[in-house]
Enzyme design. Structure first.
Site, PDB file in Angstrom:
ATOM      1  N   LYS A 133       0.826  -1.212   0.000  1.00  0.00           N
ATOM      2  CA  LYS A 133       0.000   0.000   0.000  1.00  0.00           C
ATOM      3  C   LYS A 133       0.861   1.263   0.000  1.00  0.00           C
ATOM      4  O   LYS A 133       0.610   2.194  -0.759  1.00  0.00           O
ATOM      5  CB  LYS A 133      -0.898   0.060   1.256  1.00  0.00           C
ATOM      6  N   ARG A 141      -9.778   1.210   8.171  1.00  0.00           N
ATOM      7  CA  ARG A 141      -9.305  -0.131   8.483  1.00  0.00           C
ATOM      8  C   ARG A 141     -10.324  -0.930   9.285  1.00  0.00           C
ATOM      9  O   ARG A 141     -10.061  -2.073   9.640  1.00  0.00           O
ATOM     10  CB  ARG A 141      -8.029  -0.009   9.320  1.00  0.00           C
ATOM     11  N   ARG A 174      11.917  -5.798   5.378  1.00  0.00           N
ATOM     12  CA  ARG A 174      11.687  -4.382   5.051  1.00  0.00           C
ATOM     13  C   ARG A 174      12.558  -3.470   5.919  1.00  0.00           C
ATOM     14  O   ARG A 174      12.699  -3.664   7.107  1.00  0.00           O
ATOM     15  CB  ARG A 174      10.204  -4.055   5.281  1.00  0.00           C
ATOM     16  N   ARG A 183      11.162  -1.160  11.247  1.00  0.00           N
ATOM     17  CA  ARG A 183      10.051  -0.734  12.088  1.00  0.00           C
ATOM     18  C   ARG A 183       9.886  -1.700  13.248  1.00  0.00           C
ATOM     19  O   ARG A 183       9.978  -2.902  13.076  1.00  0.00           O
ATOM     20  CB  ARG A 183       8.759  -0.707  11.255  1.00  0.00           C
ATOM     21  N   ARG A 235      -0.695  -8.641  13.380  1.00  0.00           N
ATOM     22  CA  ARG A 235      -1.208  -7.644  12.435  1.00  0.00           C
ATOM     23  C   ARG A 235      -2.016  -8.308  11.322  1.00  0.00           C
ATOM     24  O   ARG A 235      -3.051  -7.784  10.911  1.00  0.00           O
ATOM     25  CB  ARG A 235      -0.051  -6.825  11.861  1.00  0.00           C
TER      26      ARG A 235
HETATM   27  P1  ADP Z   1       0.922  -1.783   7.646  1.00  0.00           P
HETATM   28  O1  ADP Z   1      -0.128  -1.583   6.605  1.00  0.00           O
HETATM   29  O2  ADP Z   1       2.149  -2.399   7.113  1.00  0.00           O
HETATM   30  O3  ADP Z   1       0.395  -2.464   8.881  1.00  0.00           O
HETATM   31  P2  ADP Z   1       0.797   1.045   8.482  1.00  0.00           P
HETATM   32  O4  ADP Z   1       1.940   1.973   8.463  1.00  0.00           O
HETATM   33  O5  ADP Z   1      -0.351   1.319   7.589  1.00  0.00           O
HETATM   34  O6  ADP Z   1       1.434  -0.379   8.184  1.00  0.00           O
HETATM   35  O7  ADP Z   1       0.225   0.941   9.968  1.00  0.00           O
HETATM   36  C1  ADP Z   1       1.051   0.683  11.068  1.00  0.00           C
HETATM   37  C2  ADP Z   1       0.192   0.538  12.324  1.00  0.00           C
HETATM   38  O8  ADP Z   1      -0.473   1.778  12.615  1.00  0.00           O
HETATM   39  C3  ADP Z   1      -0.927  -0.481  12.229  1.00  0.00           C
HETATM   40  O9  ADP Z   1      -0.481  -1.797  12.532  1.00  0.00           O
HETATM   41  C4  ADP Z   1      -1.910   0.038  13.266  1.00  0.00           C
HETATM   42  O10 ADP Z   1      -1.502  -0.313  14.569  1.00  0.00           O
HETATM   43  C5  ADP Z   1      -1.777   1.542  13.128  1.00  0.00           C
HETATM   44  N1  ADP Z   1      -2.777   2.080  12.174  1.00  0.00           N
HETATM   45  C6  ADP Z   1      -2.534   2.579  10.936  1.00  0.00           C
HETATM   46  N2  ADP Z   1      -3.675   2.947  10.330  1.00  0.00           N
HETATM   47  C7  ADP Z   1      -4.677   2.679  11.209  1.00  0.00           C
HETATM   48  C8  ADP Z   1      -6.096   2.825  11.170  1.00  0.00           C
HETATM   49  N3  ADP Z   1      -6.748   3.309  10.096  1.00  0.00           N
HETATM   50  N4  ADP Z   1      -6.793   2.439  12.275  1.00  0.00           N
HETATM   51  C9  ADP Z   1      -6.193   1.940  13.348  1.00  0.00           C
HETATM   52  N5  ADP Z   1      -4.866   1.763  13.452  1.00  0.00           N
HETATM   53  C10 ADP Z   1      -4.100   2.125  12.392  1.00  0.00           C
END
Ligand code: ADP
Ligand code: ZN
Length: 221
Positions: free
Chosen positions: A13, A88, A127, A162, A173
């Site tokens: 993404k 999400r 990553r 990360r 996750r």
């Molecule tokens: P990835 O898609 O690889 O999990 P992101 O950078 O999109 O990585 O998100 C990292 C973390 O941030 C998620 O695992 C979650 O804990 C939090 N997060 C991101 N976007 C949301 C969202 N829309 N709602 C709730 N938590 C979120």
């Protein structure tokens, strides 16, 4: 133009969003990046977010929705926005619908990325990201390594892993994605805005190809 990126962690993404931002000028808004920035700066929000993110769990809906709505008020996203990692949950999606309806805006496309699970895990644990927040370039130590180990090709910044990219957290996750986020596939399918793309090295179809195709389709519209 409003584009939503949907997909499990590690499907690309972020990669597709930043390529699309470069190509189209629409602004990438990543909730994950906003949270990580706040964690780094040790803000109140950062402290709360970290207590969820470090365990691989989602940040609560009310907090996340508020952040995105505020961000969507800013001028730089008026022409177009690529929502990377939001919504999400169904609750977030409903809140976004209500918000956009009030503003007279609508979702143009939901890009749903899918990748085989073995490839996802391999991709995430390998990553590395540039620690320079202005750059945030993403590498893979196997598939796409930097020229010099640990150093960003683009800006010379240090590459880091990360905290939530460690294997134990990745499993949580992915499970949270299946339980809380995957219902959105059907949610947006019903609205007629869903477009699914497989991102996999096995079929030689990676984020770059997807971004190229989307850019072409947007231009031809
Ligand atoms: P990835 O898609 O690889 O999990 P992101 O950078 O999109 O990585 O998100 C990292 C973390 O941030 C998620 O695992 C979650 O804990 C939090 N997060 C991101 N976007 C949301 C969202 N829309 N709602 C709730 N938590 C979120
Ligand atoms: Zn960099």
């Amino acid at each position: 133009m409003i584009i939503i990126m949907l997909g499990a962690p590690g499907t690309g993404k972020g990669t597709v969003s930043s390529l699309l931002e470069e190509k189209t000028g629409y602004k990438q808004v990543s909730t994950g990046d906003i949270f990580r920035q706040n964690i780094k700066e040790q803000t109140e929000l950062g402290k709360i977010a970290d207590s969820y993110i470090s365990k691989g769990n989602l940040v609560p809906d009310d907090i996340t929705i508020g952040i995105v709505e505020n961000r969507l008020e800013e001028d730089d996203v008026k022409k177009g926005v690529i929502l990377d990692g939001f919504p999400r949950t169904v609750k977030q999606a409903e809140a976004l619908d209500t918000y956009l309806q009030e503003k007279g805006r609508k979702i143009d496309m939901v890009l749903n990325l899918t990748t085989p699970e073995d490839e996802i895990i391999e991709r995430i644990v390998n990553r590395r990201v540039c620690s320079n927040q202005q750059c945030k370039a993403v590498y893979n130590v196997v598939m796409n390594p930097p020229k010099q180990k640990g150093i960003c090709d683009k800006c010379g910044g240090n590459l880091t892993q990360r905290e939530d990219d460690k294997e134990e957290t990745v499993k949580t996750r992915i499970n949270n994605y299946i339980e809380q986020t995957s219902p959105l596939v059907e949610y947006y399918e019903k609205k007629g805005v869903l477009r699914t793309e497989v991102v996999s090295k096995k079929i030689n179809h990676l984020g770059k190809q997807v971004a190229d195709e989307i850019e072409r389709d947007i231009k031809n519209k």
